[in-house]
Design a protein around this motif. Sequence first.
Motif, PDB file in Angstrom:
ATOM      1  N   ASN A 142      15.364  14.989  -6.299  1.00  0.00           N
ATOM      2  CA  ASN A 142      14.426  16.090  -6.045  1.00  0.00           C
ATOM      3  C   ASN A 142      15.081  17.173  -5.188  1.00  0.00           C
ATOM      4  OD1 ASN A 142      11.959  17.369  -6.182  1.00  0.00           O
ATOM      5  ND2 ASN A 142      10.805  15.632  -5.450  1.00  0.00           N
ATOM      6  N   LYS A 143      15.878  16.763  -4.222  1.00  0.00           N
ATOM      7  CA  LYS A 143      16.558  17.712  -3.332  1.00  0.00           C
ATOM      8  C   LYS A 143      17.523  18.605  -4.102  1.00  0.00           C
ATOM      9  CE  LYS A 143      19.693  17.973   0.608  1.00  0.00           C
ATOM     10  NZ  LYS A 143      20.402  17.250   1.668  1.00  0.00           N
ATOM     11  N   TYR A 144      18.301  17.998  -4.993  1.00  0.00           N
ATOM     12  CA  TYR A 144      19.324  18.747  -5.731  1.00  0.00           C
ATOM     13  C   TYR A 144      18.840  19.261  -7.093  1.00  0.00           C
ATOM     14  CZ  TYR A 144      22.704  17.162  -2.266  1.00  0.00           C
ATOM     15  OH  TYR A 144      23.370  16.940  -1.088  1.00  0.00           O
ATOM     16  N   GLY A 145      17.663  18.813  -7.520  1.00  0.00           N
ATOM     17  CA  GLY A 145      17.173  19.227  -8.823  1.00  0.00           C
ATOM     18  C   GLY A 145      17.993  18.636  -9.952  1.00  0.00           C
ATOM     19  N   VAL A 148      28.005  10.931  -6.010  1.00  0.00           N
ATOM     20  CA  VAL A 148      28.412  12.128  -6.739  1.00  0.00           C
ATOM     21  C   VAL A 148      27.137  12.759  -7.286  1.00  0.00           C
ATOM     22  CG1 VAL A 148      29.649  12.985  -8.764  1.00  0.00           C
ATOM     23  CG2 VAL A 148      30.655  11.169  -7.357  1.00  0.00           C
ATOM     24  N   ILE A 149      26.981  14.051  -7.104  1.00  0.00           N
ATOM     25  CA  ILE A 149      25.807  14.770  -7.610  1.00  0.00           C
ATOM     26  C   ILE A 149      26.188  15.416  -8.937  1.00  0.00           C
ATOM     27  CG2 ILE A 149      24.091  16.554  -7.158  1.00  0.00           C
ATOM     28  CD1 ILE A 149      23.972  14.144  -5.213  1.00  0.00           C
ATOM     29  N   PRO A 150      25.566  14.999 -10.040  1.00  0.00           N
ATOM     30  CA  PRO A 150      25.915  15.600 -11.343  1.00  0.00           C
ATOM     31  C   PRO A 150      25.467  17.045 -11.432  1.00  0.00           C
ATOM     32  CG  PRO A 150      24.029  14.135 -11.571  1.00  0.00           C
ATOM     33  CD  PRO A 150      24.502  14.002 -10.157  1.00  0.00           C
ATOM     34  N   SER A 151      26.072  17.784 -12.345  1.00  0.00           N
ATOM     35  CA  SER A 151      25.691  19.191 -12.502  1.00  0.00           C
ATOM     36  C   SER A 151      24.263  19.277 -13.033  1.00  0.00           C
ATOM     37  CB  SER A 151      26.650  19.899 -13.449  1.00  0.00           C
ATOM     38  OG  SER A 151      26.625  19.285 -14.710  1.00  0.00           O
ATOM     39  N   SER A 152      23.611  20.353 -12.669  1.00  0.00           N
ATOM     40  CA  SER A 152      22.229  20.579 -13.085  1.00  0.00           C
ATOM     41  C   SER A 152      22.158  21.932 -13.778  1.00  0.00           C
ATOM     42  CB  SER A 152      21.315  20.540 -11.864  1.00  0.00           C
ATOM     43  OG  SER A 152      19.961  20.676 -12.247  1.00  0.00           O
ATOM     44  N   ILE A 153      20.974  22.446 -13.946  1.00  0.00           N
ATOM     45  CA  ILE A 153      20.837  23.765 -14.561  1.00  0.00           C
ATOM     46  C   ILE A 153      21.245  24.838 -13.549  1.00  0.00           C
ATOM     47  CG2 ILE A 153      19.038  22.925 -16.122  1.00  0.00           C
ATOM     48  CD1 ILE A 153      16.967  24.365 -14.393  1.00  0.00           C
ATOM     49  N   THR A 154      21.504  26.034 -14.024  1.00  0.00           N
ATOM     50  CA  THR A 154      21.935  27.121 -13.141  1.00  0.00           C
ATOM     51  C   THR A 154      20.763  27.666 -12.323  1.00  0.00           C
ATOM     52  OG1 THR A 154      21.504  28.857 -14.768  1.00  0.00           O
ATOM     53  CG2 THR A 154      23.690  27.799 -14.843  1.00  0.00           C
ATOM     54  N   ALA A 155      21.108  28.420 -11.295  1.00  0.00           N
ATOM     55  CA  ALA A 155      20.080  29.041 -10.443  1.00  0.00           C
ATOM     56  C   ALA A 155      19.216  30.008 -11.252  1.00  0.00           C
ATOM     57  CB  ALA A 155      20.744  29.761  -9.270  1.00  0.00           C
ATOM     58  N   SER A 156      19.825  30.734 -12.185  1.00  0.00           N
ATOM     59  CA  SER A 156      19.041  31.685 -12.994  1.00  0.00           C
ATOM     60  C   SER A 156      18.097  30.948 -13.944  1.00  0.00           C
ATOM     61  CB  SER A 156      19.953  32.636 -13.765  1.00  0.00           C
ATOM     62  OG  SER A 156      20.765  31.936 -14.682  1.00  0.00           O
ATOM     63  N   GLU A 157      18.532  29.782 -14.451  1.00  0.00           N
ATOM     64  CA  GLU A 157      17.652  28.973 -15.309  1.00  0.00           C
ATOM     65  C   GLU A 157      16.483  28.414 -14.499  1.00  0.00           C
ATOM     66  OE1 GLU A 157      20.353  27.022 -18.817  1.00  0.00           O
ATOM     67  OE2 GLU A 157      20.776  26.369 -16.779  1.00  0.00           O
ATOM     68  N   LYS A 158      16.762  27.982 -13.275  1.00  0.00           N
ATOM     69  CA  LYS A 158      15.697  27.476 -12.397  1.00  0.00           C
ATOM     70  C   LYS A 158      14.681  28.573 -12.122  1.00  0.00           C
ATOM     71  CE  LYS A 158      18.025  23.789  -9.847  1.00  0.00           C
ATOM     72  NZ  LYS A 158      18.505  23.329  -8.530  1.00  0.00           N
ATOM     73  N   ASP A 159      15.181  29.779 -11.854  1.00  0.00           N
ATOM     74  CA  ASP A 159      14.289  30.902 -11.567  1.00  0.00           C
ATOM     75  C   ASP A 159      13.434  31.239 -12.788  1.00  0.00           C
ATOM     76  OD1 ASP A 159      13.387  33.288 -10.000  1.00  0.00           O
ATOM     77  OD2 ASP A 159      14.396  34.335 -11.640  1.00  0.00           O
ATOM     78  N   LEU A 160      14.049  31.274 -13.964  1.00  0.00           N
ATOM     79  CA  LEU A 160      13.315  31.576 -15.196  1.00  0.00           C
ATOM     80  C   LEU A 160      12.227  30.533 -15.450  1.00  0.00           C
ATOM     81  CD1 LEU A 160      12.913  33.206 -17.822  1.00  0.00           C
ATOM     82  CD2 LEU A 160      14.734  31.793 -18.852  1.00  0.00           C
ATOM     83  N   LEU A 161      12.598  29.263 -15.297  1.00  0.00           N
ATOM     84  CA  LEU A 161      11.638  28.177 -15.519  1.00  0.00           C
ATOM     85  C   LEU A 161      10.507  28.240 -14.490  1.00  0.00           C
ATOM     86  CD1 LEU A 161      10.771  25.685 -17.074  1.00  0.00           C
ATOM     87  CD2 LEU A 161      12.453  24.341 -15.784  1.00  0.00           C
ATOM     88  N   ALA A 219       8.228  33.861  -9.031  1.00  0.00           N
ATOM     89  CA  ALA A 219       7.594  32.546  -8.893  1.00  0.00           C
ATOM     90  C   ALA A 219       7.229  32.281  -7.439  1.00  0.00           C
ATOM     91  CB  ALA A 219       8.547  31.463  -9.384  1.00  0.00           C
ATOM     92  N   ASP A 220       6.133  31.557  -7.224  1.00  0.00           N
ATOM     93  CA  ASP A 220       5.782  31.153  -5.863  1.00  0.00           C
ATOM     94  C   ASP A 220       6.543  29.875  -5.505  1.00  0.00           C
ATOM     95  OD1 ASP A 220       4.452  29.237  -7.371  1.00  0.00           O
ATOM     96  OD2 ASP A 220       2.464  29.690  -6.595  1.00  0.00           O
ATOM     97  N   GLU A 221       6.472  29.494  -4.237  1.00  0.00           N
ATOM     98  CA  GLU A 221       7.235  28.329  -3.751  1.00  0.00           C
ATOM     99  C   GLU A 221       6.805  27.041  -4.439  1.00  0.00           C
ATOM    100  OE1 GLU A 221      10.010  28.255  -1.878  1.00  0.00           O
ATOM    101  OE2 GLU A 221       9.839  30.424  -2.091  1.00  0.00           O
ATOM    102  N   GLN A 222       5.504  26.913  -4.723  1.00  0.00           N
ATOM    103  CA  GLN A 222       5.019  25.686  -5.363  1.00  0.00           C
ATOM    104  C   GLN A 222       5.601  25.531  -6.770  1.00  0.00           C
ATOM    105  OE1 GLN A 222       0.753  24.997  -6.339  1.00  0.00           O
ATOM    106  NE2 GLN A 222       0.879  23.384  -4.787  1.00  0.00           N
ATOM    107  N   SER A 223       5.740  26.641  -7.491  1.00  0.00           N
ATOM    108  CA  SER A 223       6.321  26.591  -8.827  1.00  0.00           C
ATOM    109  C   SER A 223       7.798  26.219  -8.767  1.00  0.00           C
ATOM    110  CB  SER A 223       6.145  27.929  -9.541  1.00  0.00           C
ATOM    111  OG  SER A 223       4.774  28.210  -9.725  1.00  0.00           O
ATOM    112  N   LYS A 224       8.510  26.736  -7.771  1.00  0.00           N
ATOM    113  CA  LYS A 224       9.924  26.394  -7.588  1.00  0.00           C
ATOM    114  C   LYS A 224      10.076  24.909  -7.266  1.00  0.00           C
ATOM    115  CE  LYS A 224      11.163  30.983  -5.877  1.00  0.00           C
ATOM    116  NZ  LYS A 224      11.567  31.772  -4.698  1.00  0.00           N
ATOM    117  N   LYS A 225       9.192  24.418  -6.410  1.00  0.00           N
ATOM    118  CA  LYS A 225       9.209  22.997  -6.046  1.00  0.00           C
ATOM    119  C   LYS A 225       8.891  22.127  -7.267  1.00  0.00           C
ATOM    120  CE  LYS A 225       6.985  19.710  -2.923  1.00  0.00           C
ATOM    121  NZ  LYS A 225       5.830  19.446  -2.070  1.00  0.00           N
ATOM    122  N   ALA A 226       7.961  22.584  -8.096  1.00  0.00           N
ATOM    123  CA  ALA A 226       7.587  21.842  -9.306  1.00  0.00           C
ATOM    124  C   ALA A 226       8.759  21.728 -10.271  1.00  0.00           C
ATOM    125  CB  ALA A 226       6.403  22.530  -9.995  1.00  0.00           C
ATOM    126  N   VAL A 227       9.574  22.771 -10.353  1.00  0.00           N
ATOM    127  CA  VAL A 227      10.770  22.738 -11.208  1.00  0.00           C
ATOM    128  C   VAL A 227      11.752  21.697 -10.686  1.00  0.00           C
ATOM    129  CG1 VAL A 227      12.823  24.066 -11.896  1.00  0.00           C
ATOM    130  CG2 VAL A 227      10.545  25.079 -12.110  1.00  0.00           C
TER     131      VAL A 227
END
Length: 200
Positions: free
Chosen positions: A47-50, A74-87, A149-157
């Motif tokens: 959850n911390k690293y998405g 080891v933390i595997p790669s995740s989606i990009t910051a722009s993808e997180k923002d879009l989602l 996006a609001d903070e709750q939506s970012k947290k939900a992602v």
Amino acid sequence: MKKTILKLVAVSTLALSLVAMTAPQSKASAATTHQVKAGETFWIIGNKYGVPVKSLMSVNEKTSSLLMAGEKLVIPSSITASEKDLLARLVHAEAKGEPYAGKVAVATVVLNRVDSSLFPNDIKNVIYQKDQGYYAFSPVQNGTINQPADEQSKKAVQEALAYRGMGNKSLYFYNPNTASSKWITSRQVTTKIGNHVFAK
């Protein structure tokens, strides 16, 4: 003498350039590991690293959820910051006023579509997918996806990313009070949260 000074300046400049080029890389590599703190779980770290808990366990060759304080993961790669923002912007627009669990579920639908062979294989193309001239998601059609996006939506992602690959594989959601498609209401219902019905 002048040539020697020029050589020294050139060598110093080259050395500084190499340091400048390698510094961001070492910082990036440091961000790919996590030292487990007492009380942390795969879920908390994911959850911390998405990053998906399943991927986190797989990359670290873990078959049980047991973690020891001090061990490094080891933390595997995740989606990009722009993808997180879009989602997050899609979640904000689609699930405004819905319970937090509903926001996580909306983000999960998009991730499930990315993982499904029935849809495009990246977040941007899933969100902007068109069918018969209409976008799959109404906020894209009406432009509300462009609102921050609001903070709750970012947290939900972040939570949906950690949850990725688990759950009931919902690929669709709709509001039964406003849905006009008979096809969507024929899909197998997986859950109901707030005003949304989720289906596959």
